[in-house]
Design an enzyme around this catalytic site. Structure first.
Site, PDB file in Angstrom:
ATOM      1  N   ALA A 285       0.831  -1.215   0.000  1.00  0.00           N
ATOM      2  CA  ALA A 285       0.000   0.000   0.000  1.00  0.00           C
ATOM      3  C   ALA A 285       0.859   1.257   0.000  1.00  0.00           C
ATOM      4  O   ALA A 285       1.748   1.392  -0.837  1.00  0.00           O
ATOM      5  CB  ALA A 285      -0.978  -0.037   1.167  1.00  0.00           C
ATOM      6  N   CYS A 286       0.627   2.142   0.964  1.00  0.00           N
ATOM      7  CA  CYS A 286       1.296   3.455   0.982  1.00  0.00           C
ATOM      8  C   CYS A 286       2.808   3.343   1.054  1.00  0.00           C
ATOM      9  O   CYS A 286       3.512   4.270   0.663  1.00  0.00           O
ATOM     10  CB  CYS A 286       0.839   4.250   2.196  1.00  0.00           C
ATOM     11  SG  CYS A 286      -0.916   4.538   2.191  1.00  0.00           S
ATOM     12  N   SER A 287       3.319   2.267   1.607  1.00  0.00           N
ATOM     13  CA  SER A 287       4.769   2.151   1.790  1.00  0.00           C
ATOM     14  C   SER A 287       5.414   1.208   0.770  1.00  0.00           C
ATOM     15  O   SER A 287       6.548   0.776   0.958  1.00  0.00           O
ATOM     16  CB  SER A 287       5.085   1.709   3.222  1.00  0.00           C
ATOM     17  OG  SER A 287       4.780   2.765   4.102  1.00  0.00           O
TER      18      SER A 287
END
Ligand code: CO8
Length: 374
Positions: free
Chosen positions: A156-158
């Site tokens: 996801a975001c990372s």
């Protein structure tokens, strides 16, 4: 003599279309009005809630977003559709996600002064891949003519920072000599454009970075990786339930819970202190303090989150030069935001300057790299 790992080139590929807040709000409000008309009786009886209007002013104030890039604008603003209209490609055609990954990879390779035959590993790391297998990374490898291996990663975001971490480790372990880390964030198909809370948040983009040893690097702007640090802590506050299991559960495969949804306020409150603590302790482990940092390439989910995190770190608001913001033109591009901030704001630092590249969000996941200009 030590041979440090460096990011030797970085690239951003912008999709061909843009959607402004005003355009998005206009179509959302038309959809809401249509929904309210069609359900007028049930709404009047109190059996269902009316859909409230969205507002461009709210979006800019609450998030810092003014516009976003989009791979396919067709269909998104159509109140009868409210999602992009992509064409299914045949198995022997390049997939959409590989196409944008290749475009970003070519820009990064040029910045690093490298050719595809210099690369021996490809990591495609992003919030979603458009299929499970064969890996998008292997398709990209084939398209670029790279010998070696490739694999996909989802964090996801990372995803971008965690992908860079893996490249750093592969270089240090001598399991690869030159790694392409690519983040083809084709997120618009997962956005619920009929949800007022989240219809404005995301944009599409693809970023790529070349990671290699300093001894082979030829890029004009090289950044040594001084250290990497990752943290995950399970949270349901940002979630998508889309997945292959739905085929067997008989659930509606495209119901609202199968698309991106979040508890935005909770995310804000919980992630900001975690990210600030994480960055502080990462710097300490590298023998550095916040005063040593010239630039903060932070995740781009919300401008107010970045302001709060920089205040926690510095005891004051960071200037735009210290902590660049790309949200106004790109919106939240899942894991690619901090890489865009880096790509557009790294050529001016002088040799020896230090910067922090950090992502935070869904998972929860936080990933950081402490970088030094060579
Ligand atoms: N228009 C007008 N008013 C609105 C709107 C709107 N669109 N939306 C909400 N409001 C109203 C609300 O109803 C509320 O009204 P009231 O006060 O009367 O109840 C008021 O505005 C305030 O609402 P909120 O408290 O929800 O607003 P916030 O100030 O918290 O802002 C944000 C909402 C912008 C969502 C904010 O909470 C935020 O950004 N939080 C952090 C979110 C975050 O970082 N999420 C991570 C995203 S995940 C990620 O980065 C990658 C995931 C994987 C990729 C997925 C791709 C699809």
């Amino acid at each position: 003599m030590t041979d440090p790992v460096v990011i030797s080139g970085v690239g951003v590929w912008n999709p061909p279309h843009q959607i402004s807040n005003e355009e998005l709000v206009h179509s959302y409000n038309a959809y809401a009005d249509k929904f309210n008309r069609e359900n007028q009786h049930a709404i009047e009886q109190g059996e269902m809630a009316a859909m409230p209007h969205s507002s461009a002013e709210f979006i800019e104030k609450a998030s810092g977003i003014k516009s976003r890039y989009i791979y396919c604008k067709d269909g998104v603003l159509d109140v009868e559709r409210m999602r992009p209209k992509l064409t299914e490609r045949a198995d022997d055609e390049l997939s959409q996600q590989a196409e944008i990954a290749v475009a970003a990879a070519k820009i990064a390779l040029q910045a690093a002064n490298k050719h595809a035959n210099d690369v021996d590993a490809v990591i495609v790391s992003c919030a979603y891949t458009q299929r499970s297998y064969p890996a998008i990374a292997i398709e990209v490898q084939q398209e670029l003519g790279i010998q070696g291996f490739g694999f996909d990663m989802l964090v996801a975001c990372s995803a971008a920072t965690f992908g860079l971490h893996r490249a750093y480790e592969m270089l240090n372990a001598n399991t690869a000599k030159c790694v392409l880390v690519i983040n083809p964030e084709l997120v618009s198909p997962q956005v619920n454009y009929t949800d007022r809370d989240s219809h404005f948040i995301f944009g599409d983009v693809a970023t790529a970075s070349v990671v290699e040893k300093a001894s082979t690097a030829q890029g004009e702007h090289q950044y040594e990786i001084l250290g990497t640090k990752a943290l995950t802590s399970f949270s349901n506050n940002i979630r998508s339930n889309f997945g292959y299991i739905t085929h067997a559960t008989d659930a509606e495969p495209y119901a609202a819970d199968k698309l991106f949804h979040q508890e935005g306020r909770k995310v804000f409150k919980e992630v900001c202190p975690l990210a600030a603590q994480h960055i502080q302790s990462h710097l300490e482990s590298c023998g550095l303090g916040v005063a040593d940092v010239s630039r903060w390439w932070l995740h781009q989910a919300n401008i107010n989150m970045n302001t709060l995190i920089s205040k926690k770190l510095l005891g004051r608001e960071a200037t735009r030069e210290e902590a660049p913001i790309v949200l106004d033109t790109y919106a939240n591009t899942a894991s690619a935001g901090s890489v865009i901030a880096f790509a557009l704001n790294h050529t001016d630092l002088t040799a020896g300057s230090t910067g922090v590249l950090c992502s935070f969000g869904a998972g929860y996941s936080i990933g950081s790299l402490v970088l030094k200009k060579r």
